[in-house]
Design a protein around this motif. Structure first.
Motif, PDB file in Angstrom:
ATOM      1  N   ALA A  62     -21.311 -12.357  49.069  1.00  0.00           N
ATOM      2  CA  ALA A  62     -20.291 -12.761  50.043  1.00  0.00           C
ATOM      3  C   ALA A  62     -19.211 -11.705  50.289  1.00  0.00           C
ATOM      4  N   ASN A  63     -18.895 -10.909  49.292  1.00  0.00           N
ATOM      5  CA  ASN A  63     -17.863  -9.870  49.445  1.00  0.00           C
ATOM      6  C   ASN A  63     -17.883  -8.968  48.213  1.00  0.00           C
ATOM      7  N   GLY A  64     -17.077  -7.918  48.261  1.00  0.00           N
ATOM      8  CA  GLY A  64     -17.086  -6.951  47.164  1.00  0.00           C
ATOM      9  C   GLY A  64     -16.505  -7.504  45.875  1.00  0.00           C
ATOM     10  N   THR A  65     -15.541  -8.398  45.989  1.00  0.00           N
ATOM     11  CA  THR A  65     -14.951  -9.000  44.792  1.00  0.00           C
ATOM     12  C   THR A  65     -15.981  -9.863  44.073  1.00  0.00           C
ATOM     13  N   GLU A  66     -16.727 -10.662  44.844  1.00  0.00           N
ATOM     14  CA  GLU A  66     -17.784 -11.489  44.240  1.00  0.00           C
ATOM     15  C   GLU A  66     -18.868 -10.606  43.624  1.00  0.00           C
ATOM     16  N   PHE A  88      -5.106   2.595  39.008  1.00  0.00           N
ATOM     17  CA  PHE A  88      -4.817   2.918  40.410  1.00  0.00           C
ATOM     18  C   PHE A  88      -6.043   2.603  41.249  1.00  0.00           C
ATOM     19  N   SER A  89      -6.076   1.378  41.797  1.00  0.00           N
ATOM     20  CA  SER A  89      -7.205   0.931  42.611  1.00  0.00           C
ATOM     21  C   SER A  89      -6.771  -0.301  43.378  1.00  0.00           C
ATOM     22  N   PHE A  90      -7.669  -0.817  44.232  1.00  0.00           N
ATOM     23  CA  PHE A  90      -7.438  -2.115  44.853  1.00  0.00           C
ATOM     24  C   PHE A  90      -7.539  -3.183  43.766  1.00  0.00           C
ATOM     25  N   ILE A  91      -6.758  -4.238  43.893  1.00  0.00           N
ATOM     26  CA  ILE A  91      -6.575  -5.213  42.822  1.00  0.00           C
ATOM     27  C   ILE A  91      -7.883  -5.863  42.348  1.00  0.00           C
ATOM     28  N   ALA A  92      -8.882  -5.938  43.204  1.00  0.00           N
ATOM     29  CA  ALA A  92     -10.131  -6.609  42.821  1.00  0.00           C
ATOM     30  C   ALA A  92     -10.783  -5.971  41.598  1.00  0.00           C
ATOM     31  N   THR A  93     -10.524  -4.678  41.374  1.00  0.00           N
ATOM     32  CA  THR A  93     -11.126  -3.975  40.235  1.00  0.00           C
ATOM     33  C   THR A  93     -10.695  -4.602  38.900  1.00  0.00           C
ATOM     34  N   ALA A  94      -9.438  -5.082  38.832  1.00  0.00           N
ATOM     35  CA  ALA A  94      -8.962  -5.757  37.614  1.00  0.00           C
ATOM     36  C   ALA A  94      -9.136  -7.275  37.720  1.00  0.00           C
ATOM     37  N   PRO A 140     -15.513   2.234  36.575  1.00  0.00           N
ATOM     38  CA  PRO A 140     -14.991   3.381  37.328  1.00  0.00           C
ATOM     39  C   PRO A 140     -14.951   3.026  38.818  1.00  0.00           C
ATOM     40  N   VAL A 141     -14.007   3.626  39.527  1.00  0.00           N
ATOM     41  CA  VAL A 141     -13.871   3.378  40.976  1.00  0.00           C
ATOM     42  C   VAL A 141     -14.031   4.703  41.711  1.00  0.00           C
ATOM     43  N   ASP A 142     -14.841   4.696  42.755  1.00  0.00           N
ATOM     44  CA  ASP A 142     -15.005   5.901  43.601  1.00  0.00           C
ATOM     45  C   ASP A 142     -13.890   5.871  44.646  1.00  0.00           C
ATOM     46  N   ASP A 166     -20.005   0.365  38.416  1.00  0.00           N
ATOM     47  CA  ASP A 166     -19.316   1.229  39.374  1.00  0.00           C
ATOM     48  C   ASP A 166     -18.735   0.371  40.489  1.00  0.00           C
ATOM     49  N   ASP A 167     -17.429   0.474  40.717  1.00  0.00           N
ATOM     50  CA  ASP A 167     -16.826  -0.166  41.888  1.00  0.00           C
ATOM     51  C   ASP A 167     -16.976   0.825  43.041  1.00  0.00           C
ATOM     52  N   ALA A 168     -18.043   0.603  43.818  1.00  0.00           N
ATOM     53  CA  ALA A 168     -18.414   1.523  44.897  1.00  0.00           C
ATOM     54  C   ALA A 168     -17.952   1.025  46.265  1.00  0.00           C
ATOM     55  N   ALA A 169     -16.950   0.128  46.280  1.00  0.00           N
ATOM     56  CA  ALA A 169     -16.504  -0.461  47.554  1.00  0.00           C
ATOM     57  C   ALA A 169     -16.041   0.608  48.534  1.00  0.00           C
ATOM     58  N   GLN A 170     -15.472   1.694  48.015  1.00  0.00           N
ATOM     59  CA  GLN A 170     -15.014   2.766  48.904  1.00  0.00           C
ATOM     60  C   GLN A 170     -15.965   3.960  48.886  1.00  0.00           C
ATOM     61  N   GLY A 171     -16.721   4.098  47.832  1.00  0.00           N
ATOM     62  CA  GLY A 171     -17.551   5.291  47.675  1.00  0.00           C
ATOM     63  C   GLY A 171     -18.961   5.174  48.217  1.00  0.00           C
ATOM     64  N   THR A 190     -20.507  -3.112  45.769  1.00  0.00           N
ATOM     65  CA  THR A 190     -19.896  -2.557  46.968  1.00  0.00           C
ATOM     66  C   THR A 190     -19.449  -3.674  47.902  1.00  0.00           C
ATOM     67  N   SER A 191     -18.669  -3.282  48.904  1.00  0.00           N
ATOM     68  CA  SER A 191     -18.069  -4.224  49.849  1.00  0.00           C
ATOM     69  C   SER A 191     -18.402  -3.804  51.271  1.00  0.00           C
ATOM     70  N   PHE A 192     -18.601  -4.816  52.124  1.00  0.00           N
ATOM     71  CA  PHE A 192     -18.808  -4.539  53.552  1.00  0.00           C
ATOM     72  C   PHE A 192     -17.658  -5.084  54.390  1.00  0.00           C
ATOM     73  N   ALA A 195     -13.257  -2.587  57.229  1.00  0.00           N
ATOM     74  CA  ALA A 195     -12.645  -1.255  57.177  1.00  0.00           C
ATOM     75  C   ALA A 195     -13.310  -0.305  56.188  1.00  0.00           C
ATOM     76  N   LYS A 196     -14.312  -0.781  55.433  1.00  0.00           N
ATOM     77  CA  LYS A 196     -14.999   0.116  54.488  1.00  0.00           C
ATOM     78  C   LYS A 196     -15.931   1.047  55.269  1.00  0.00           C
ATOM     79  N   PRO A 197     -16.365   2.160  54.637  1.00  0.00           N
ATOM     80  CA  PRO A 197     -17.246   3.076  55.375  1.00  0.00           C
ATOM     81  C   PRO A 197     -18.461   2.368  55.987  1.00  0.00           C
TER      82      PRO A 197
HETATM   83  C1  LIG Z   1     -12.292  -3.474  49.135  1.00  0.00           C
HETATM   84  C2  LIG Z   1     -12.390  -3.260  47.687  1.00  0.00           C
HETATM   85  C3  LIG Z   1     -12.875  -4.250  46.816  1.00  0.00           C
HETATM   86  C4  LIG Z   1     -13.122  -5.667  47.222  1.00  0.00           C
HETATM   87  O1  LIG Z   1     -13.969  -5.872  48.289  1.00  0.00           O
HETATM   88  P1  LIG Z   1     -13.835  -7.196  49.172  1.00  0.00           P
HETATM   89  O2  LIG Z   1     -15.088  -7.209  49.960  1.00  0.00           O
HETATM   90  O3  LIG Z   1     -12.604  -7.078  50.010  1.00  0.00           O
HETATM   91  O4  LIG Z   1     -13.771  -8.368  48.242  1.00  0.00           O
HETATM   92  C5  LIG Z   1     -13.021  -3.925  45.475  1.00  0.00           C
HETATM   93  N1  LIG Z   1     -12.700  -2.713  45.004  1.00  0.00           N
HETATM   94  C6  LIG Z   1     -12.230  -1.739  45.801  1.00  0.00           C
HETATM   95  C7  LIG Z   1     -11.909  -0.401  45.214  1.00  0.00           C
HETATM   96  C8  LIG Z   1     -12.044  -1.976  47.170  1.00  0.00           C
HETATM   97  O5  LIG Z   1     -11.554  -1.008  47.953  1.00  0.00           O
END
Ligand SMILES: *Cc1c(COP(=O)(O)O)cnc(C)c1O
Length: 375
Positions: A62-66, A88-94, A140-142, A166-171, A190-192, A195-197
């Motif tokens: 459903a999303n990158g957090t899930e 130093f990342s988007f809050i979903a990482t923690a 780790p976060v990209d 790997d939190d690849a939401a941005q990478g 990863t996340s779609f 605004a992600k790539p």
């Molecule tokens: C966007 C993002 C997420 C979460 O993705 P969502 O699809 O918005 O839930 C997690 N980690 C990082 C680093 C992000 O940039």
């Protein structure tokens, strides 16, 4: 003189025009067949996504957090466990660690590339153990699109028996030593988000892994912990499926993703050539290609640069103004020895400039002129 018209920070309409009706046609096909939940586009997209990244499996959700939460759930991480995350990342990482009942332990990041400082992991593990926690995983976060130092993280993780997520939401879309992001760690999330790539037209995400058993567990967790049948519930799970409509959109966007990554790279190179003498431009990593989720510079007088850009019709963003360990809801969680001073410094100095594959050369020039003018 009237105010100059503002250029968009991210231009999804330019991408839509470039796709020339293909997304609309894909959506219409889903409306016609009517299989809105787990329709054929979902499996087709997962197959293409896995092939793109070079991973055995892609399990959409459903999303990158899930995606992050599902991986931690599948590994049975919960109360009494510690999950090491960069501060130093988007809050979903923690947040994902907290959501499964585990304790995030914040580790500082590297001052030039902004990813987790692998040299801090030994201390973080020791600090967690002293608190009576079991260190189980590191995330780790990209960040901003640049692949993290995956070799250093993997080495530290191996020393302590940690799983790597790997939190690849941005990478996602980036690569390191000719291996695509999505293929690092025991799993990658990863996340779609639009605004992600690689974004859809709503929420979406995926977990990528080479682990067959993990992939099966993730498929169960995303549908209420189903067993052989959806009304046979063998574990607690979630409702975390990717919509068929979003999978249809993503299939079209994935087809142009490689050329978009090239276009992002060209914008980044042009910015760097024009700004390197007046601001700290993004550092690279040997063997790495960034997905350029953001183009982020470091400046001392950020307010001044932001105001000058605004006056010139150039939008800027601050990702992120407050590091996670200092967030109201997270300040009570432990930090690695030495705290997170680099994260605090970055939060005061980062500034992200407009970045997308369809950013015209004259708009790039406007961004460059506005930033240079302020500095
Ligand atoms: C966007 C993002 C997420 C979460 O993705 P969502 O699809 O918005 O839930 C997690 N980690 C990082 C680093 C992000 O940039």
């Amino acid at each position: 003189m009237s105010e100059p018209s503002s250029i968009p920070f991210i231009d999804l309409q330019a991408q839509r025009a470039h796709l020339g009706g293909r997304v609309e046609a894909a959506i219409a096909r889903v409306l016609d067949h009517g299989q809105f939940i787990m329709g054929p586009e979902v499996a087709a997209f997962e197959k293409e996504l896995a092939a793109f990244a070079g991973a055995r499996h892609a399990v959409s959700c459903a999303n990158g957090t899930e995606a992050l939460v599902m991986a931690l759930m599948a590994w049975g991480i919960g109360p009494g466990d510690a999950v090491l995350v960069p501060s130093f990342s988007f809050i979903a990482t923690a947040e994902c660690a907290v959501l499964v009942g585990a304790t995030p332990v914040f580790v500082d990041v590297l001052p030039d590339t902004f990813d987790i400082d692998a040299a801090g992991l030994d201390g973080a593990v020791a600090a967690a153990q002293e608190m009576g926690l079991h260190p189980r995983a590191v995330i780790p976060v990209d960040l901003f699109g640049l692949p993290a130092d995956h070799a250093a993280v993997a080495a530290a993780a191996a020393r302590h028996g940690l799983l790597v997520l790997d939190d690849a939401a941005q990478g996602f879309g980036g690569s390191l030593n000719n291996r695509r992001v999505g293929a690092f760690g025991h799993a990658a999330a990863t996340s779609f988000f639009p605004a992600k790539p690689l974004g859809c037209y709503g929420d979406g995400g995926a977990v990528l892994t080479d682990d067959d058993d993990l992939a099966e567990l993730l498929k169960s967790i995303r549908v209420h912990g189903k067993g052989a049948d959806k009304y046979d519930n063998v574990r607690p799970g979630l409702n975390a499926r990717l919509d068929t409509l979003q999978a249809a959109v993503l299939l079209e966007k994935l087809a142009v993703f490689p050329e978009e990554l090239e276009a992002r790279q060209r914008v980044a190179e042009r910015y760097t050539a024009a700004l390197a003498d007046c601001a700290e431009t993004p550092a690279g990593r040997a063997g790495a290609r960034s997905a350029w989720a953001q183009y982020t510079i470091l400046v001392d007088d950020r307010e001044k640069v932001m105001a000058a850009c605004k006056a010139a019709g150039v939008p800027t963003q601050v990702y992120y103004p407050i590091p996670m360990h200092a967030q109201t809801g997270y300040a009570r969680y432990p930090q690695a020895p030495g705290g997170c001073p680099v994260s605090e410094s970055l939060a005061r100095r980062v500034l992200s400039l407009p970045m997308h594959p369809y950013l015209a050369a004259d708009d790039q020039d406007r961004v460059i002129a506005a930033v240079r003018g302020a500095l």
